[in-house]
Design an enzyme around this catalytic site. Structure first.
Site, PDB file in Angstrom:
ATOM      1  N   GLY A   1       0.784  -1.245   0.000  1.00  0.00           N
ATOM      2  CA  GLY A   1       0.000   0.000   0.000  1.00  0.00           C
ATOM      3  C   GLY A   1       0.808   1.283   0.000  1.00  0.00           C
TER       4      GLY A   1
ATOM      5  N   ASP B   1      -5.727   2.464  10.502  1.00  0.00           N
ATOM      6  CA  ASP B   1      -7.153   2.190  10.663  1.00  0.00           C
ATOM      7  C   ASP B   1      -7.381   1.813  12.132  1.00  0.00           C
ATOM      8  OD1 ASP B   1      -9.773   1.523  10.056  1.00  0.00           O
ATOM      9  OD2 ASP B   1      -9.303  -0.262   8.930  1.00  0.00           O
TER      10      ASP B   1
ATOM     11  N   LEU C   1       0.220  -1.068  12.917  1.00  0.00           N
ATOM     12  CA  LEU C   1       1.274  -0.146  13.314  1.00  0.00           C
ATOM     13  C   LEU C   1       1.780  -0.460  14.718  1.00  0.00           C
ATOM     14  CD1 LEU C   1       2.904   2.198  12.400  1.00  0.00           C
ATOM     15  CD2 LEU C   1       1.091   3.727  13.156  1.00  0.00           C
TER      16      LEU C   1
ATOM     17  N   LYS D   1      -7.588   7.150   9.863  1.00  0.00           N
ATOM     18  CA  LYS D   1      -9.034   6.995  10.124  1.00  0.00           C
ATOM     19  C   LYS D   1      -9.228   6.880  11.633  1.00  0.00           C
ATOM     20  CE  LYS D   1      -9.997   3.568   6.833  1.00  0.00           C
ATOM     21  NZ  LYS D   1     -10.829   2.472   6.285  1.00  0.00           N
TER      22      LYS D   1
ATOM     23  N   ASP E   1      -5.794  -0.629  -2.100  1.00  0.00           N
ATOM     24  CA  ASP E   1      -6.556  -1.523  -2.978  1.00  0.00           C
ATOM     25  C   ASP E   1      -7.777  -2.110  -2.283  1.00  0.00           C
ATOM     26  OD1 ASP E   1      -4.925  -3.176  -1.175  1.00  0.00           O
ATOM     27  OD2 ASP E   1      -5.820  -4.820  -2.305  1.00  0.00           O
TER      28      ASP E   1
ATOM     29  N   ARG F   1      -5.033   0.141  -7.158  1.00  0.00           N
ATOM     30  CA  ARG F   1      -3.828   0.736  -6.556  1.00  0.00           C
ATOM     31  C   ARG F   1      -3.241   1.836  -7.432  1.00  0.00           C
ATOM     32  NH1 ARG F   1      -2.054  -2.426  -2.248  1.00  0.00           N
ATOM     33  NH2 ARG F   1      -2.312  -4.661  -2.480  1.00  0.00           N
TER      34      ARG F   1
HETATM   35  P1  XMP Z   1      -4.991  -1.409  10.846  1.00  0.00           P
HETATM   36  O1  XMP Z   1      -6.438  -1.732  11.088  1.00  0.00           O
HETATM   37  O2  XMP Z   1      -4.095  -2.486  11.366  1.00  0.00           O
HETATM   38  O3  XMP Z   1      -4.907  -1.433   9.275  1.00  0.00           O
HETATM   39  O4  XMP Z   1      -4.623  -0.032  11.320  1.00  0.00           O
HETATM   40  C1  XMP Z   1      -3.849  -0.990   8.603  1.00  0.00           C
HETATM   41  C2  XMP Z   1      -3.775  -1.667   7.264  1.00  0.00           C
HETATM   42  O5  XMP Z   1      -5.061  -2.064   6.795  1.00  0.00           O
HETATM   43  C3  XMP Z   1      -5.259  -1.759   5.461  1.00  0.00           C
HETATM   44  N1  XMP Z   1      -6.379  -0.818   5.349  1.00  0.00           N
HETATM   45  C4  XMP Z   1      -6.886  -0.372   4.208  1.00  0.00           C
HETATM   46  N2  XMP Z   1      -6.542  -0.618   2.923  1.00  0.00           N
HETATM   47  N3  XMP Z   1      -8.256   0.836   2.193  1.00  0.00           N
HETATM   48  C5  XMP Z   1      -7.244  -0.020   1.931  1.00  0.00           C
HETATM   49  O6  XMP Z   1      -6.941  -0.230   0.775  1.00  0.00           O
HETATM   50  C6  XMP Z   1      -8.655   1.136   3.448  1.00  0.00           C
HETATM   51  O7  XMP Z   1      -9.585   1.930   3.636  1.00  0.00           O
HETATM   52  C7  XMP Z   1      -7.934   0.495   4.509  1.00  0.00           C
HETATM   53  N4  XMP Z   1      -8.047   0.546   5.855  1.00  0.00           N
HETATM   54  C8  XMP Z   1      -7.072  -0.263   6.327  1.00  0.00           C
HETATM   55  C9  XMP Z   1      -3.965  -1.158   5.000  1.00  0.00           C
HETATM   56  O8  XMP Z   1      -3.201  -2.162   4.380  1.00  0.00           O
HETATM   57  C10 XMP Z   1      -3.261  -0.712   6.251  1.00  0.00           C
HETATM   58  O9  XMP Z   1      -1.854  -0.800   6.148  1.00  0.00           O
HETATM   59 MG    MG Z   2      -0.674  -1.260   4.371  1.00  0.00          MG
END
Ligand code: XMP
Ligand code: MG
Length: 179
Positions: A43, A104, A109, A132, A160, A166
């Site tokens: 990503g 997210d 992280l 987010k 994606d 992407r």
């Molecule tokens: P977390 O929930 O661990 O997620 O903070 C981080 C990873 O989840 C993917 N992610 C997304 N990918 N659109 C995407 O294409 C989104 O809206 C989204 N939200 C989370 C992403 O890989 C990120 O590194």
């Molecule tokens: Mg990612």
């Protein structure tokens, strides 16, 4: 679940302007130092590539990459984070900047910070293009942030849905298609 792209959340020119500001901030903070920019695959690829070019030559930049999986086929975090590809280099004593596409739930992280901190870098910071905050499950520090966005699933500029979209230069929201 099938998706279709819905509407633009962050335009290409907005990304370009923000990336150049963050690049300047990074240049200021790391001037005269060596900096390992760690891109989280896949990503963060577009973001890392543009961001690195916005960092000036007085920072000695190198790249490394990691790939982790936090999602299965769905767009919901499983809470399970697994290293699919580790760094090639040893980061002990180095200034390290994690470059992420989006934070997210924060689970990915939080896990990355724990794993990389354990390797005793001189410093460890985070740069995330998108944030987010409404979805956060664990608190994580974000040192450089591109944009705060609402709780929508987004694609484009490296992000994606099922491997698609992407390549789009802007960030779009997607919506599920009923079939
Ligand atoms: P977390 O929930 O661990 O997620 O903070 C981080 C990873 O989840 C993917 N992610 C997304 N990918 N659109 C995407 O294409 C989104 O809206 C989204 N939200 C989370 C992403 O890989 C990120 O590194
Ligand atoms: Mg990612």
């Amino acid at each position: 679940m099938r998706y279709e792209i819905d509407s633009i959340l962050v335009r290409e020119d907005q990304i370009r302007d923000r990336v150049s500001v963050i690049g300047r901030d990074i240049s200021e903070l790391y001037r005269g130092k060596s900096l390992v920019m760690v891109g989280i695959l896949k990503g963060a690829v577009m973001f890392l590539s543009d961001l690195a070019r916005a960092v000036d030559k007085d920072v000695d930049v190198s790249f490394d990459f990691m790939s982790v999986s936090s999602y299965g086929k769905s767009t919901e975090s499983s809470g399970v984070v697994r290293i699919v590809k580790d760094l090639d280099s040893d980061i002990r004593g180095k200034d390290v900047l994690i470059v992420e596409d989006i934070v997210d739930s924060g689970l990915t992280l939080s896990y990355l910070l724990q794993v990389l901190n354990h390797r005793e870098p001189a410093s460890l910071s985070v740069c995330a293009l998108l944030d987010k905050p409404e979805r956060r499950k664990v608190q994580v520090p974000i040192n450089f942030r591109g944009f705060v966005i609402p709780d929508a699933f987004v694609v484009g500029y490296g992000l994606d849905a099922g491997g698609r979209w992407r390549h789009l230069p802007s960030i779009w929201s997607v919506r599920p298609v009923q079939d």
